[in-house]
Design a protein around this motif. Structure first.
Motif, mmCIF file in Angstrom:
data_model
loop_
_atom_site.group_PDB
_atom_site.id
_atom_site.type_symbol
_atom_site.label_atom_id
_atom_site.label_comp_id
_atom_site.label_asym_id
_atom_site.label_seq_id
_atom_site.Cartn_x
_atom_site.Cartn_y
_atom_site.Cartn_z
ATOM 1 N N LYS A 152 0.848 -1.188 0.000
ATOM 2 C CA LYS A 152 0.000 0.000 0.000
ATOM 3 C C LYS A 152 0.888 1.244 0.000
ATOM 4 O O LYS A 152 1.734 1.400 0.875
ATOM 5 C CB LYS A 152 -0.913 -0.036 1.230
ATOM 6 N N GLU A 203 -1.734 -1.221 -3.954
ATOM 7 C CA GLU A 203 -2.884 -0.424 -3.520
ATOM 8 C C GLU A 203 -2.381 1.001 -3.360
ATOM 9 O O GLU A 203 -1.499 1.266 -2.540
ATOM 10 C CB GLU A 203 -3.444 -0.939 -2.192
ATOM 11 N N VAL A 204 -2.922 1.899 -4.156
ATOM 12 C CA VAL A 204 -2.413 3.263 -4.179
ATOM 13 C C VAL A 204 -3.430 4.220 -3.555
ATOM 14 O O VAL A 204 -4.568 4.301 -4.003
ATOM 15 C CB VAL A 204 -2.137 3.720 -5.627
ATOM 16 N N VAL A 205 -3.019 4.904 -2.513
ATOM 17 C CA VAL A 205 -3.866 5.954 -1.938
ATOM 18 C C VAL A 205 -3.390 7.266 -2.535
ATOM 19 O O VAL A 205 -2.236 7.650 -2.356
ATOM 20 C CB VAL A 205 -3.753 5.999 -0.400
ATOM 21 N N TYR A 206 -4.262 7.918 -3.271
ATOM 22 C CA TYR A 206 -3.874 9.168 -3.929
ATOM 23 C C TYR A 206 -4.562 10.342 -3.240
ATOM 24 O O TYR A 206 -5.790 10.406 -3.199
ATOM 25 C CB TYR A 206 -4.253 9.106 -5.412
ATOM 26 N N THR A 207 -3.772 11.218 -2.668
ATOM 27 C CA THR A 207 -4.382 12.328 -1.914
ATOM 28 C C THR A 207 -4.460 13.615 -2.719
ATOM 29 O O THR A 207 -5.028 14.586 -2.258
ATOM 30 C CB THR A 207 -3.587 12.655 -0.635
ATOM 31 N N ILE A 250 -0.866 7.534 8.307
ATOM 32 C CA ILE A 250 -1.133 6.819 9.560
ATOM 33 C C ILE A 250 -2.496 6.133 9.518
ATOM 34 O O ILE A 250 -2.634 4.970 9.865
ATOM 35 C CB ILE A 250 -1.040 7.805 10.748
ATOM 36 N N GLN A 251 -3.509 6.871 9.063
ATOM 37 C CA GLN A 251 -4.852 6.287 9.040
ATOM 38 C C GLN A 251 -4.946 5.149 8.029
ATOM 39 O O GLN A 251 -5.633 4.157 8.242
ATOM 40 C CB GLN A 251 -5.888 7.378 8.736
ATOM 41 N N GLU A 252 -4.239 5.289 6.919
ATOM 42 C CA GLU A 252 -4.269 4.239 5.899
ATOM 43 C C GLU A 252 -3.260 3.128 6.192
ATOM 44 O O GLU A 252 -3.278 2.095 5.548
ATOM 45 C CB GLU A 252 -3.980 4.835 4.518
ATOM 46 N N ASP A 253 -2.374 3.359 7.154
ATOM 47 C CA ASP A 253 -1.310 2.407 7.484
ATOM 48 C C ASP A 253 -0.576 1.943 6.219
ATOM 49 O O ASP A 253 -0.505 0.755 5.923
ATOM 50 C CB ASP A 253 -1.866 1.203 8.256
ATOM 51 N N VAL A 292 -0.479 14.813 4.948
ATOM 52 C CA VAL A 292 0.183 13.626 4.394
ATOM 53 C C VAL A 292 0.453 12.605 5.494
ATOM 54 O O VAL A 292 0.167 11.407 5.353
ATOM 55 C CB VAL A 292 1.504 14.007 3.684
ATOM 56 N N ALA A 321 -1.059 12.384 8.442
ATOM 57 C CA ALA A 321 -2.329 11.863 8.952
ATOM 58 C C ALA A 321 -2.872 10.779 8.031
ATOM 59 O O ALA A 321 -3.323 9.717 8.481
ATOM 60 C CB ALA A 321 -3.346 12.996 9.093
ATOM 61 N N ALA A 322 -2.802 11.016 6.729
ATOM 62 C CA ALA A 322 -3.308 10.031 5.766
ATOM 63 C C ALA A 322 -2.480 8.754 5.832
ATOM 64 O O ALA A 322 -3.024 7.645 5.828
ATOM 65 C CB ALA A 322 -3.295 10.609 4.353
#
Lengths: 319, 146
Positions: free
Chosen positions: B11, B39-43, B57-60, B52, B54-55
């Motif tokens: 991730k 798995e890509v989290v795109y902010t 950490i929450q998304e681990d 950045v 916070a995201a």
């Protein structure tokens, strides 16, 4: 830091890093760590689970971001579980819904987590169900579950949420569409988003019709509500939040809450069972690949072969 | 249906910090990583360091990738690594890419940036390196098997 008991205690104390790690463990639920969920669930069952579904482009993420603000203004702690589709080709995924909610990232009372549906039809993955239990125990009052909007077949959310919000937008379908089965049968609250558009009034009329038809066919005294919003402009959000809360009061007072909790957890058990079955099936298929390959050359006896595979799968599971 | 045996996917958070509005590269990378099974989290654009972190950490996430094109990479790297450390997330590796001069690569590494991808780095090479970085980390902090 990776001892689950420690993670649970830290997460309860408000440590978001610990909660983030804990959610990852729940994402990979198995026989060895099932106790984590057992421990969490024994204390849960209190939070309000709000499922939000609707077709792609209806504005779900933007609306949720507004809704989070409204709930925060009412002093609720809010968790968002955003479910994104997995690519059937690469099994990878882009979790982009967060993009529209990043303004809340640093709010101590908000936790946003993306999960993929791992190709499970219906959109609500096992991981998401397990995460609901965790957020519940960690004191999140509102748990918003955003599901992959796939239109009419998306009814899985029924088994998950206390309140189901179905999002539509102007021009998204006519009254015949509304008559058909699917998402328009399951909503507790219907939202006509993008209602600043000129053709919104017509869609709103359709949705009133849907809600009325719905009220006829359903048990219980709740009449599905219809709310007009414009997530982009921030209109109708307060009314939507209040309507969702009103539905929760109904759910609590009517005893529906208990029934929905049981339905959600039953669904979780079903998904665990399904995963075990599929895992075993994959292993058996792998082992029998050659034999199956011979059968399918002329397809003679393919049905019996399938039955044989089922028996082997069952046997393997029992062992 | 894919095999239900869940080997956890890597991730990655892909983010851009500050006023730099050039997000084409970040989007290309996000899509390429998805196609490689991540798995890509795109902010998206214009994130603060706090957002950045916070995201992440929450998304681990396993890796944070920062894409930068306007010359502030030293400033961003320093602030980001510091904030991660303060937030108990100093173990999440940070990689950077974008318009970063070759001479800045070693100083960035010395600061604690795990890897720097210069313009023109083939995507296959980025994928391979990220997989290595993620597996090193999983070795240190084992995750539950699926």
């Amino acid at each position: 830091m990776s001892d689950p008991s420690v993670l649970i205690e830290r997460a309860k104390a408000g440590d978001k890093r610990a909660l983030g790690r804990l959610l990852t463990l729940l994402e990979e639920l198995n026989a060895d760590n099932a106790w984590i969920l057992e421990r969490l669930s024994s204390e849960g069952g209190r939070a309000h689970v709000v499922g939000i579904t609707g077709m792609p482009g209806a504005g779900k993420s933007t609306l949720i971001s507004r809704l989070v603000r409204a709930f925060r203004d009412m002093s609720y702690k809010v968790a968002v579980i955003s479910i994104d589709p997995t690519s059937p080709i690469s099994s990878g995924s882009i979790m982009g819904d967060r993009l529209r909610m990043q303004e809340h990232a640093t709010d101590p009372g908000v936790f946003i987590r993306s999960v993929t549906n791992r190709g499970i039809l219906g959109g609500v993955s096992l991981a998401a169900l397990a995460m609901i239990e965790a957020f519940d125990v960690m004191g999140y009052d509102k748990i918003i579950v955003e599901t992959v909007g796939v239109g009419q077949s998306e009814t899985d959310i029924m088994n998950v949420a206390d309140t189901i919000v179905v999002l539509t937008m102007p021009g998204a379908g006519d009254d015949v569409q509304a008559l058909k089965a699917g998402v328009f049968e399951i909503g507790d609250v219907y939202v006509v988003n993008k209602s600043d558009r000129p053709d919104a009034a017509k869609t709103y009329e359709y949705m009133l019709f849907v809600a009325e038809k719905e009220a006829l066919g359903r048990g219980g005294s709740w009449r599905p509500a219809v709310v007009k919003t414009s997530a982009a402009l921030g209109l109708g959000i307060r009314e939507l939040a209040e309507t969702i809360n009103r539905h929760f009061s109904y759910v609590l007072e009517s005893g529906e809450k208990e029934r929905r909790l049981i339905a959600r957890r039953t669904h979780l058990v079903r998904l665990v069972a399904a995963r075990l079955l599929l895992q075993s099936l994959s292993e058996v298929m792998e082992g029998e690949r050659e034999r199956v390959g011979k059968v399918v050359r002329d397809m003679r006896g393919f049905y019996d072969e399938a039955m044989r595979i089922v028996r082997l799968t069952g046997k393997r599971l029992v062992e | 249906m894919q095999s239900p045996r869940t080997t956890r996917r890597i991730k990655v958070l892909v983010a851009k910090v500050g006023l730099d509005g050039h997000d084409r590269g970040a989007k290309v990378i996000a899509r390429a990583l998805r196609d490689a099974g991540f798995e890509v989290v795109y902010t998206g654009l214009r994130q603060t360091i706090d957002q950045v972190v916070a995201a992440a950490i929450q998304e681990d996430v396993d890796i944070i990738g920062i894409n930068q094109h306007e010359g502030s990479h030293f400033h961003i790297a320093r602030k980001l690594l510091q904030k991660l450390e303060e937030s108990g997330a100093g173990d999440i590796p940070v990689v950077m890419g974008g318009s970063i001069p070759l001479v800045d690569v070693e100083p960035l590494r010395a600061m604690g940036v795990k890897e720097v991808f210069l313009p023109g780095t083939p995507i296959a090479e980025i994928v391979k390196r990220l997989e290595e970085i993620a597996s090193e980390r999983k070795h240190l902090a084992p995750r539950a098997k699926g």
